[in-house]
Design a protein around this motif. Structure first.
Motif, PDB file in Angstrom:
ATOM      1  N   ARG A 293      18.809  16.226   7.324  1.00 24.49           N
ATOM      2  CA  ARG A 293      17.353  16.217   7.348  1.00 24.49           C
ATOM      3  C   ARG A 293      16.802  15.525   6.093  1.00 24.49           C
ATOM      4  NH1 ARG A 293      14.803  21.853   6.517  1.00 24.49           N
ATOM      5  NH2 ARG A 293      15.503  21.295   4.454  1.00 24.49           N
TER       6      ARG A 293
ATOM      7  N   LYS B 204      18.762  10.706   3.829  1.00 23.56           N
ATOM      8  CA  LYS B 204      18.247   9.767   4.834  1.00 23.56           C
ATOM      9  C   LYS B 204      19.252   8.658   5.134  1.00 23.56           C
ATOM     10  CE  LYS B 204      14.243  11.841   4.640  1.00 23.56           C
ATOM     11  NZ  LYS B 204      13.857  12.796   5.654  1.00 23.56           N
TER      12      LYS B 204
ATOM     13  N   ASP C   7       0.820  -1.221   0.000  1.00 20.64           N
ATOM     14  CA  ASP C   7       0.000   0.000   0.000  1.00 20.64           C
ATOM     15  C   ASP C   7       0.849   1.266   0.000  1.00 20.64           C
ATOM     16  OD1 ASP C   7      -2.471  -1.188  -0.046  1.00 20.64           O
ATOM     17  OD2 ASP C   7      -2.540  -1.431   2.135  1.00 20.64           O
ATOM     18  N   THR C   8       2.094   1.155   0.457  1.00 17.00           N
ATOM     19  CA  THR C   8       2.949   2.339   0.542  1.00 17.00           C
ATOM     20  C   THR C   8       4.287   2.155  -0.176  1.00 17.00           C
ATOM     21  OG1 THR C   8       3.961   1.551   2.580  1.00 17.00           O
ATOM     22  CG2 THR C   8       2.027   2.955   2.818  1.00 17.00           C
TER      23      THR C   8
ATOM     24  N   ASP D 228      11.989  11.998  10.674  1.00 18.99           N
ATOM     25  CA  ASP D 228      11.617  12.218   9.289  1.00 18.99           C
ATOM     26  C   ASP D 228      10.485  13.231   9.217  1.00 18.99           C
ATOM     27  OD1 ASP D 228      11.894  11.921   6.621  1.00 18.99           O
ATOM     28  OD2 ASP D 228      11.197   9.852   6.534  1.00 18.99           O
ATOM     29  N   ILE D 229      10.446  13.955   8.112  1.00 16.07           N
ATOM     30  CA  ILE D 229       9.343  14.882   7.868  1.00 16.07           C
ATOM     31  C   ILE D 229       8.309  14.111   7.045  1.00 16.07           C
ATOM     32  CG2 ILE D 229       8.710  17.041   6.729  1.00 16.07           C
ATOM     33  CD1 ILE D 229      11.611  17.967   7.322  1.00 16.07           C
TER      34      ILE D 229
ATOM     35  N   PHE E  38       3.329   9.205   7.523  1.00 17.86           N
ATOM     36  CA  PHE E  38       4.132   8.367   6.642  1.00 17.86           C
ATOM     37  C   PHE E  38       5.339   9.120   6.111  1.00 17.86           C
ATOM     38  CE2 PHE E  38       5.582   6.396   2.788  1.00 17.86           C
ATOM     39  CZ  PHE E  38       5.681   5.074   3.194  1.00 17.86           C
ATOM     40  N   GLY E  39       6.512   8.557   6.372  1.00 22.82           N
ATOM     41  CA  GLY E  39       7.763   9.095   5.829  1.00 22.82           C
ATOM     42  C   GLY E  39       8.644   7.946   5.399  1.00 22.82           C
ATOM     43  N   THR E  40       9.844   8.281   4.908  1.00 22.41           N
ATOM     44  CA  THR E  40      10.749   7.245   4.405  1.00 22.41           C
ATOM     45  C   THR E  40      11.222   6.317   5.516  1.00 22.41           C
ATOM     46  OG1 THR E  40      11.488   8.855   2.802  1.00 22.41           O
ATOM     47  CG2 THR E  40      12.864   6.930   3.073  1.00 22.41           C
ATOM     48  N   ARG E  41      11.322   6.849   6.717  1.00 21.94           N
ATOM     49  CA  ARG E  41      11.816   6.018   7.816  1.00 21.94           C
ATOM     50  C   ARG E  41      11.012   6.333   9.061  1.00 21.94           C
ATOM     51  NH1 ARG E  41      17.604   9.253   8.181  1.00 21.94           N
ATOM     52  NH2 ARG E  41      16.705  11.139   9.036  1.00 21.94           N
ATOM     53  N   PRO E  42      11.029   5.440  10.050  1.00 23.87           N
ATOM     54  CA  PRO E  42      10.123   5.594  11.194  1.00 23.87           C
ATOM     55  C   PRO E  42      10.495   6.716  12.159  1.00 23.87           C
ATOM     56  CG  PRO E  42      11.455   3.613  11.427  1.00 23.87           C
ATOM     57  CD  PRO E  42      11.735   4.148  10.069  1.00 23.87           C
ATOM     58  N   ALA E  43      11.748   7.167  12.137  1.00 24.14           N
ATOM     59  CA  ALA E  43      12.140   8.206  13.089  1.00 24.14           C
ATOM     60  C   ALA E  43      12.824   9.337  12.347  1.00 24.14           C
ATOM     61  CB  ALA E  43      13.095   7.628  14.134  1.00 24.14           C
TER      62      ALA E  43
ATOM     63  N   THR F 171      18.434   4.972  10.651  1.00 22.82           N
ATOM     64  CA  THR F 171      18.442   5.287  12.083  1.00 22.82           C
ATOM     65  C   THR F 171      18.185   4.008  12.878  1.00 22.82           C
ATOM     66  OG1 THR F 171      16.112   5.906  11.977  1.00 22.82           O
ATOM     67  CG2 THR F 171      17.705   7.681  11.743  1.00 22.82           C
TER      68      THR F 171
ATOM     69  N   ILE G 268       6.809   0.715   1.222  1.00 22.48           N
ATOM     70  CA  ILE G 268       7.912   0.711   2.187  1.00 22.48           C
ATOM     71  C   ILE G 268       8.451  -0.722   2.352  1.00 22.48           C
ATOM     72  CG2 ILE G 268       6.690   0.394   4.404  1.00 22.48           C
ATOM     73  CD1 ILE G 268       8.494   2.886   5.310  1.00 22.48           C
TER      74      ILE G 268
ATOM     75  N   LEU H  78      -0.908   7.576  -1.525  1.00 24.60           N
ATOM     76  CA  LEU H  78      -0.758   7.297  -0.086  1.00 24.60           C
ATOM     77  C   LEU H  78      -2.015   7.708   0.671  1.00 24.60           C
ATOM     78  CD1 LEU H  78       2.906   8.488   0.630  1.00 24.60           C
ATOM     79  CD2 LEU H  78       2.071   6.127   0.686  1.00 24.60           C
TER      80      LEU H  78
ATOM     81  N   PRO I 188      15.900   2.545  14.729  1.00 27.25           N
ATOM     82  CA  PRO I 188      14.749   1.640  14.648  1.00 27.25           C
ATOM     83  C   PRO I 188      14.736   0.755  13.400  1.00 27.25           C
ATOM     84  CG  PRO I 188      14.038   3.905  15.060  1.00 27.25           C
ATOM     85  CD  PRO I 188      15.489   3.951  14.765  1.00 27.25           C
ATOM     86  N   GLU I 189      15.426   1.154  12.341  1.00 31.36           N
ATOM     87  CA  GLU I 189      15.377   0.344  11.108  1.00 31.36           C
ATOM     88  C   GLU I 189      16.453  -0.732  11.058  1.00 31.36           C
ATOM     89  OE1 GLU I 189      15.501   4.263  10.700  1.00 31.36           O
ATOM     90  OE2 GLU I 189      15.457   4.160   8.533  1.00 31.36           O
TER      91      GLU I 189
ATOM     92  N   PRO J  70      10.381   4.076  -0.668  1.00 29.74           N
ATOM     93  CA  PRO J  70       8.974   3.677  -0.764  1.00 29.74           C
ATOM     94  C   PRO J  70       8.352   4.092  -2.097  1.00 29.74           C
ATOM     95  CG  PRO J  70       9.427   4.576   1.417  1.00 29.74           C
ATOM     96  CD  PRO J  70      10.681   4.757   0.607  1.00 29.74           C
TER      97      PRO J  70
ATOM     98  N   LEU K  92      -3.827   4.920   2.688  1.00 30.20           N
ATOM     99  CA  LEU K  92      -3.709   5.013   4.148  1.00 30.20           C
ATOM    100  C   LEU K  92      -5.045   5.379   4.788  1.00 30.20           C
ATOM    101  CD1 LEU K  92      -0.199   6.715   4.436  1.00 30.20           C
ATOM    102  CD2 LEU K  92      -0.778   4.317   4.869  1.00 30.20           C
TER     103      LEU K  92
END
Lengths: 765, 284
Positions: free
Chosen positions: A690, A693, A633-634, B191-192, B184-189, A696, A636, B269, A698-699, A753, B273
């Motif tokens: 910023r 990417k 769906d995304t 991120d904008i 929803f962003g590219t990574r879970p932490a 980090t 990711i 998305l 958690p991944e 994604p 979503l």
């Protein structure tokens, strides 16, 4: 009485010697270093990416109080740097990419230097730009460097066997185009240098983050027109290298020019934004690969055509085809192989060398095609690889001789522990384009593990001394760039001399003290510097035991060094303390200090003109299996687990090697999933953490790391180099896992994604 | 960078409002948006730098008369950890958990997040679906502006240069309210958002009422999804309605292409979503 047992240090978990200072935040990096009377240097970079410089007006900047020098190309000797000598540190006639340095300022403070940059005006006349390497090689394309009218910076051709015959022998042939993107090292320590001339002698000291101090010194001498013996390079602790500090870059001679013009020390440190814009990248590549196999699963041939986006100038990184071709020719047994690469100029930021040195790109292509070939043959992807995998004793078409080879063990271990074959079958049967899907993917790699004989010598020197108290100082040419080399060298020496780690100091950062080394690259330091240090330690041990033999009336062969003592080899019984023996030598009639030197040159050979030859003393192998989850769906992609099996020769420092492999996997994960440097009209769009990417916490996936110990006969205590290996397989393995989960094969990176989602929807161009 | 002529750090609101009256002050609270914008040259300091962090009145969290009031200086960490907020408006606490990093959450404030008026501001979408009022004060008076009318464009709002955001006032959600927040962003932490969705409604006998839907990062301001709300309001929540709502949402957002995502992908998305959010609400 029981003799004390002295456990070997080899294979133990030894914390890095520099870790306490770093963890405490007390390491003094180049940023923390300030010299009396020091000025601050800054560089004005071009606003255009391909333009003629019409005029530069620095008069207002020069008039600003506190400005000590403003330099342009007109003020300095023109001496281009780089492998092709195509990059003048200050650009006089034209600019060719976003990084180009057009002027430089030295001022009393950073603020004044910043203000001065804003006062410099440059008039440009735009030239037609090139942003796609495919356009650069079209007839009539604009010329970026007049010396290379075809825009080809470097070209490489390699062949063994007869690919036409191989094609004729094939039952199955596959062909694909793979597109690899641009990423950068993201060293925690940004680039920087301090240039300091001694006022009277005129000798130059450079405080530098380089990972190749001796080559640096030589190139600086050329650029500056100085006697190399008057240049000293001191490396403060380096905040990461990963290949980014393998070249000399314009900012370094510029700092020296400023110091020369002002007769003051000049410190020039990048901002993070500048680090993104002006430090090197991995090569973007377009790889066309055609491979074949017989019905029984035997590989028949490979033809490879690679186009590398060199950017505006040529760094050592343009020579990555050396490494790429090894993977194409020799990772698997391929009877016929033809390989062609061009690195072509564009007006994009220029690429450099980066951990893996072309092998991530090559492995991405090959390992996806291994899956495709297996599927086309109806064979199990693991069995297909096993059938074609190299073994010990093999001499490949390219002349590489695998004296030890743990490839099949790596395949079996990673496949076995992950349940790869069963999972790939089951998940593949359930593949689909809705909901959340799982998949597994496998990739393997071959990389040099015993140095690489590219320069006239691939050696490293060691000077070793023991003081009156049994303390050992190792002076090594090998630089510490965070990889843990000084800890491993200390460990290897301790093992020989029977002293604890606390009794060793490593000096590795001053060209006036340390003996020559070719530099930190090609995963060579543990192997080459390690063998060099062991040799120096053995010479010292021979001296000590010979002296002890006369004192103890035992033969030297009956003695050994353990636990800080001279002991009986047979039972470890203490004969006398080492320190006492050293003092006796020093203060007796003999009046001798124990000091030794050693230079180790690996038994590898230079490649011939056709790029054939046994270029490394040992070769490293690895297989990595990944399991991913794809949210359709995304788009990711979540990396759930990595099973990594590495032929490391032998584990020397288990904690260090785990760190290397974990870090490499994460670096490979970032390359596969999220790191990217979009460049639009020659300008980097995201020069900040910023928007660039990195992975980090958690991944980071669960990791199952297994060491295959092949005990290499030439390796230090049997070890091979492993620095680059762990980052190489990830992108290929993830690509294969996404295909296993969804049935969609994506041949361009990174798997963000949006790219994955577009591919699942059939919308990826 | 413009020189700062005066630095003020008053301990009471009136002094701060007096300093703001001339409209030539830069307000500093957590600084997590201000300083990067200053450093990037996107924003210039005004002659007065007004640090409002010493004003205790702006830190209060109060519940009464069917509403919760959250002071402008309440940090994102407090939003996440304050038990009163977690009980009264759990959606806001959940959104705070997706916000940047611990370091930024410790400094960043809810008032600052609203004042910054980013289309991707992480607390703004939940505040929109919670029907928050922005409380503004100046030397000449006070006013309340509904969140849905507060933003006028990226980085822009109806707040006047002489006004300070003193807090947010939210009605306490009714019984049987269900709410969701998706970022929803590219990574879970760290991120904008590429997109974010807020949803709140009362669910009774399989039908939704008082439906509020909001979207982030799909237009010049965080936005309420009025058309989507109209589709969902009062109708039986089944697969057909979910598909219709998702399609409506996809049509009513107005995303752009930027570094984080293309407009096409953002619409996809939002569709997928929102569908997930509604399916999750049904299945609960």
């Amino acid at each position: 009485m029981n003799a004390p047992q002295h456990a070997s240090l080899i294979g133990q978990r030894i914390p890095k010697m520099d870790a306490p200072e770093k963890v405490a935040g007390k390491t003094r990096y180049i940023q923390d270093l300030n010299l009396p009377g020091q000025l601050y240097g800054l560089i004005l970079r071009t606003e255009r990416v391909h333009a003629r410089i019409v005029s530069i007006d620095t008069s207002a900047a020069k008039a600003l109080p506190g400005v000590r020098a403003v330099l342009t190309a007109a003020d300095v000797p023109i001496h281009p740097i780089g492998v092709n000598k195509d990059n003048p540190p200050l650009k006089g006639d034209k600019v060719r990419c976003e990084r180009d340095e057009v002027a430089a300022v030295a001022a009393d403070s950073l603020e004044i230097a910043q203000a001065a940059l804003k006062l410099i005006t440059v008039e440009y006349e735009d030239l037609p730009p090139l942003f796609d390497p495919r356009d650069s090689i079209k007839p009539g394309a604009p010329v970026i460097h007049e010396a290379k009218p075809d825009n080809v910076a470097m070209a490489f051709d390699y062949a063994h066997g007869d690919v036409e015959q191989g094609e004729a022998d094939s039952d199955v042939v596959v062909e694909d185009e793979f597109t690899l993107h641009r990423v950068t090292h993201c060293c925690m320590g940004v680039s920087g240098v301090i240039a300091d001339f001694e006022p009277v002698s005129g000798n130059l000291t450079l405080y530098s983050n380089t990972q190749v101090p001796f080559l640096h010194k030589r190139e600086f001498a050329e650029v500056l027109g100085m006697d190399p013996s008057r240049i000293r390079i001191i490396q403060p602790p380096i905040g990461g290298g990963f290949g980014s500090k393998l070249d000399i870059y314009p900012f370094e001679p510029i700092a020296v020019y400023l110091a020369r013009a002002t007769r003051r020390p000049v410190k020039l440190i990048f901002t993070r934004e500048e680090e993104f814009i002006a430090s090197p990248t991995r090569q973007p590549a377009i790889i066309r690969l055609r491979s074949g196999a017989k019905r029984d699963g035997t590989l028949t041939f490979r033809t490879v055509d690679v186009l590398l986006d060199n950017g505006g100038y040529t760094s050592w990184g343009a020579t990555i085809p050396f490494v790429m071709m090894q993977t194409f020719s020799s990772l698997y047994r391929v009877p016929h192989c033809r390989y062609h690469t061009k690195a072509v100029y564009t007006n994009n930021p220029f690429a450099g060398s980066f951990r893996g040195y072309g092998n991530l790109q090559a492995t991405f292509a090959i390992e996806q095609q291994m899956d495709k070939l297996a599927d086309a043959l109806g064979m199990d992807a693991y069995q297909f690889r096993l059938k074609n995998a190299q073994e010990a004793g093999e001499i490949t078409g390219q002349g590489m001789h695998f004296k030890t080879c743990g490839f099949k063990d790596c395949l079996e271990t990673a496949a076995g522990r992950s349940g790869f074959a069963e999972k790939r079958k089951a998940l593949g049967a359930a593949k689909g384009l809705t909901g959340i899907r799982r998949g597994v993917g496998m990739a393997s790699m071959l990389h040099v593990g015993g140095g690489a004989k590219i320069y006239p010598s691939d050696g490293c020197g060691t000077i070793l001394k023991l003081d009156d108290f049994g303390h050992v100082t190792i002076m090594t040419g090998a630089s510490e760039i965070g990889q843990g080399s000084e800890t491993v060298l200390a460990q290897l020496v301790c093992e020989e001399l029977g002293v604890p780690m606390s009794a060793v100091t490593v000096v590795n950062n001053d060209t006036d003290i340390t003996p020559w080394d070719v530099g930190v690259h090609a995963s060579r330091t543990t192997f080459i510097a390690g063998n060099s240090a062991i040799g120096a330690a053995r010479k010292a041990k021979d001296k000590i035991l010979a002296a002890a033999s006369t004192v103890s009336n035992m033969r030297a062969e009956e003695l050994d060094l353990k636990g800080g003592n001279i002991v009986r080899a047979a039972d470890g019984e203490k004969v006398m303390p080492l320190a006492k023996m050293l003092r006796q030598l020093h203060f007796s009639d003999k009046a001798e200090l124990v000091m030794t030197t050693n230079y180790y040159e690996p038994p590898s050979v230079h490649q011939d003109k056709g790029f054939k030859g046994d270029v490394s003393a040992a070769y490293a192998w690895a297989t990595q299996v990944v399991e991913v989850e794809v949210d359709t769906d995304t788009g990711i992609v979540r990396l759930l687990k990595v099973w990594a099996a590495h032929d490391v020769g032998r584990v020397l420092n288990e904690m260090g090697i785990e760190g290397q492999i974990e870090g490499g996997i994460i670096m490979g994960q970032g390359y596969a999933l999220c790191e990217d440097m979009p460049v639009v009209d020659g300008h980097l769009v995201n020069p900040a953490f910023r928007d660039y990417k990195l992975i980090t916490a958690p991944e980071i996936p669960e990791m199952d790391i297994q060491f295959i110990e092949t005990m290499d006969g030439e390796g230090p205590q049997g070890a091979k180099g492993v620095g680059e290996a762990p980052s190489i397989c990830m992108a290929a393995a993830v690509a294969n896992a996404i295909e296993n989960a969804t049935g969609v094969r994506i041949t361009s990176l990174p798997f963000t994604p949006e790219r994955v989602y577009s591919a699942l929807k059939g919308k990826l161009q | 960078m413009t020189a700062i002529e005066r630095y003020l750090a008053p301990a009471d609101l009136d002094s701060a409002l007096a300093a703001l009256a001339g409209g030539n002050a830069t307000v500093l609270a957590g600084g997590t948006d201000l300083m990067p914008q200053i450093n990037a040259g996107k924003v210039a300091f005004r002659p007065i730098l007004l640090n409002i962090r010493r004003i205790p009145d702006l830190r209060a969290v109060e519940v009464g008369q069917g509403r919760i009031t959250i002071g402008a200086l309440v940090t994102i960490t407090e939003l996440k950890d304050n038990p009163v907020i977690a009980k009264a408006v759990p959606l806001l606490a959940e959104a705070a958990d997706h916000f940047a990093s611990d370091q930024v959450r410790n400094m960043g404030t809810i008032g600052g997040n609203v004042a910054n008026a980013s289309p991707a501001g992480d607390t703004l979408v939940p505040l929109l679906v919670l029907d928050a009022q922005v409380e503004l004060a100046s030397a000449t008076g006070r006013r309340s502006v509904p969140m849905a009318e507060f933003f006028t464009g990226p980085g822009r709002s109806v707040r006047r240069p002489d006004e300070l955001i003193t807090g947010l006032s939210l009605p306490l959600p009714r019984l049987r309210t269900v709410s969701r927040f998706v970022k929803f962003g590219t990574r879970p932490a760290l991120d904008i958002s590429a997109v974010s969705i807020g949803f709140s409604a009362t669910l009774d006998s399989g039908r939704l009422s008082d439906v509020r839907v909001a979207f982030g990062a799909v237009g010049p301001t965080p936005m309420r999804g009025r058309a989507t709300e109209a589709v969902l309001e009062g109708a039986p929540l089944d697969a057909g309605l979910i598909a219709k709502a998702a399609a409506t949402a996809q049509d009513e957002v107005k995303p752009i292409d930027d570094l984080r995502a293309s407009a096409w992908y953002r619409r996809e998305l939002i569709h997928n979503l929102l569908g997930k959010v509604l399916s999750d609400v049904v299945s609960r």
